[in-house]
Design an enzyme around this catalytic site. Sequence first.
Site, short mmCIF file in Angstrom:
data_model
loop_
_atom_site.label_atom_id
_atom_site.label_comp_id
_atom_site.label_asym_id
_atom_site.label_seq_id
_atom_site.Cartn_x
_atom_site.Cartn_y
_atom_site.Cartn_z
N ASN A 268 2.33 -53.72 73.03
CA ASN A 268 2.55 -53.68 74.49
C ASN A 268 2.20 -55.06 75.03
O ASN A 268 1.04 -55.39 75.19
CB ASN A 268 1.65 -52.58 75.09
CG ASN A 268 1.71 -52.55 76.60
OD1 ASN A 268 2.54 -53.21 77.22
ND2 ASN A 268 0.82 -51.76 77.20
N TRP A 269 3.24 -55.83 75.33
CA TRP A 269 2.99 -57.21 75.78
C TRP A 269 2.53 -57.26 77.23
O TRP A 269 2.13 -58.31 77.72
CB TRP A 269 4.27 -58.06 75.61
CG TRP A 269 4.69 -58.29 74.20
CD1 TRP A 269 4.13 -57.77 73.05
CD2 TRP A 269 5.78 -59.12 73.75
NE1 TRP A 269 4.80 -58.23 71.94
CE2 TRP A 269 5.82 -59.06 72.35
CE3 TRP A 269 6.73 -59.91 74.41
CZ2 TRP A 269 6.77 -59.76 71.59
CZ3 TRP A 269 7.69 -60.61 73.65
CH2 TRP A 269 7.70 -60.53 72.26
N LYS A 270 2.63 -56.15 77.94
CA LYS A 270 2.26 -56.09 79.35
C LYS A 270 3.00 -57.20 80.13
O LYS A 270 4.13 -57.53 79.78
CB LYS A 270 0.74 -56.16 79.50
CG LYS A 270 0.04 -55.09 78.65
CD LYS A 270 -1.41 -54.93 78.93
CE LYS A 270 -1.98 -53.84 78.04
NZ LYS A 270 -3.38 -53.57 78.29
N HIS B 207 0.71 -45.32 81.38
CA HIS B 207 -0.36 -46.24 80.97
C HIS B 207 -1.42 -46.29 82.06
O HIS B 207 -1.09 -46.18 83.25
CB HIS B 207 0.23 -47.64 80.73
CG HIS B 207 -0.74 -48.56 80.05
ND1 HIS B 207 -1.76 -49.18 80.73
CD2 HIS B 207 -0.87 -48.92 78.76
CE1 HIS B 207 -2.47 -49.90 79.87
NE2 HIS B 207 -1.94 -49.76 78.67
N GLU C 14 -2.90 -48.65 83.34
CA GLU C 14 -2.67 -49.72 84.32
C GLU C 14 -1.62 -49.29 85.36
O GLU C 14 -1.56 -49.86 86.45
CB GLU C 14 -2.28 -51.01 83.59
CG GLU C 14 -3.50 -51.61 82.89
CD GLU C 14 -3.20 -52.46 81.68
OE1 GLU C 14 -2.04 -52.82 81.45
OE2 GLU C 14 -4.17 -52.74 80.94
N GLU D 224 -5.82 -43.78 74.82
CA GLU D 224 -6.38 -45.08 75.16
C GLU D 224 -7.53 -44.89 76.14
O GLU D 224 -7.30 -44.74 77.36
CB GLU D 224 -5.32 -45.97 75.81
CG GLU D 224 -4.12 -46.23 74.93
CD GLU D 224 -3.39 -47.50 75.35
OE1 GLU D 224 -3.24 -48.37 74.50
OE2 GLU D 224 -2.99 -47.62 76.52
N GLY E 82 -8.55 -53.84 76.69
CA GLY E 82 -8.73 -55.25 77.03
C GLY E 82 -10.18 -55.69 77.14
O GLY E 82 -10.46 -56.78 77.64
N SER F 293 -8.15 -52.30 72.58
CA SER F 293 -8.81 -53.37 71.81
C SER F 293 -8.65 -53.23 70.30
O SER F 293 -9.52 -53.62 69.54
CB SER F 293 -10.30 -53.46 72.17
OG SER F 293 -10.45 -53.76 73.54
N GLY G 21 -2.37 -54.02 72.67
CA GLY G 21 -2.09 -54.90 73.81
C GLY G 21 -2.33 -56.34 73.43
O GLY G 21 -1.48 -57.01 72.83
N GLY G 22 -3.52 -56.84 73.74
CA GLY G 22 -3.83 -58.26 73.56
C GLY G 22 -3.47 -58.81 72.18
O GLY G 22 -2.87 -59.89 72.08
P1 PGA Z 1 -5.53 -53.86 74.49
O1 PGA Z 1 -4.47 -52.99 75.31
O2 PGA Z 1 -5.18 -53.75 73.03
O3 PGA Z 1 -5.42 -55.25 75.02
O4 PGA Z 1 -6.87 -53.24 74.76
C1 PGA Z 1 -3.98 -51.79 74.81
C2 PGA Z 1 -3.10 -51.13 75.82
O5 PGA Z 1 -3.42 -51.18 77.02
O6 PGA Z 1 -2.06 -50.55 75.47
#
Ligand code: PGA
Length: 258
Positions: free
Chosen positions: A21-23, A110, A112, A180, A186, A218, A239-240
């Site tokens: 997930n590149w966001k 998600h 977010e 999650e 993050g 993470s 994500g990251g």
């Molecule tokens: P993260 O994000 O790996 O940066 O914690 C995961 C996600 O929000 O899907």
Amino acid sequence: MIGTVQRGRNMATKTKLVAGNWKMNGLRQDGAMLAHALKERAAAVGETQGCEILLCPPATLLSEVGGILAGSGIGLGGQDCHAAPKGAYTGDISAEMLADLGCSYVILGHSERRHGHGETDAQIRDKIAAAWRAGLAAILCVGETREQRQAGSAGEIVSSQLDGSIPRGATAATLVIAYEPVWAIGTGLTATTEDIAAMHAEIRRRTPAGVRILYGGSVNPGNCDAILPLPDVDGALVGGASLNADDFWAIVRSYAAE
Ligand code: PGA
């Protein structure tokens, strides 16, 4: 028809899924470089990579990344969609538009989006139905906040998110769940392996047979070998670490030996 030929083929042989997930990250040049780097790695290992791989770039990069990934076996997904197929919804993107760009999945619910945009379970349920209408599989994200975990209500929260946001008729081909914990996204923090296994087992009990359950929050090359082999963990939503080709590939390769 649900999904693409590519996803169907992958699902027949590989049940695990590692999704990046590149966001809201990446300009055209960054996205192209990352997609090329992963395509090269996938070509080098071929079918021995051991899991289905999916990239979910920002909407602005879907076309370009999709073009690069064509024929690589790596799938393409969106990060959100509107419930309507089209119309006067400034700034939104429909599931049909994602499918038109070659997506086979869309991430929905998600945290977010839930917390940053106030999305409710009912809205997420409508978006999942929209994804299915367009032939996409939905990756539904669920998870508790730090306060909810500390209050001992993590299980209850996740259960109510599942009950409130999964439409009738979900199958292993149309739905993936990503657990999650919000406090792990993050932050570099991860849930304990006991907590992950317990939550995934509970999600397994509450979802149709065969629905894959990803862990997210993470996930990185340093912790994936402890998390990914846990019972009822069918992959990761990253994500990251998905923004770095070496890191993302190290997570993908943790399934290679299986
Ligand atoms: P993260 O994000 O790996 O940066 O914690 C995961 C996600 O929000 O899907």
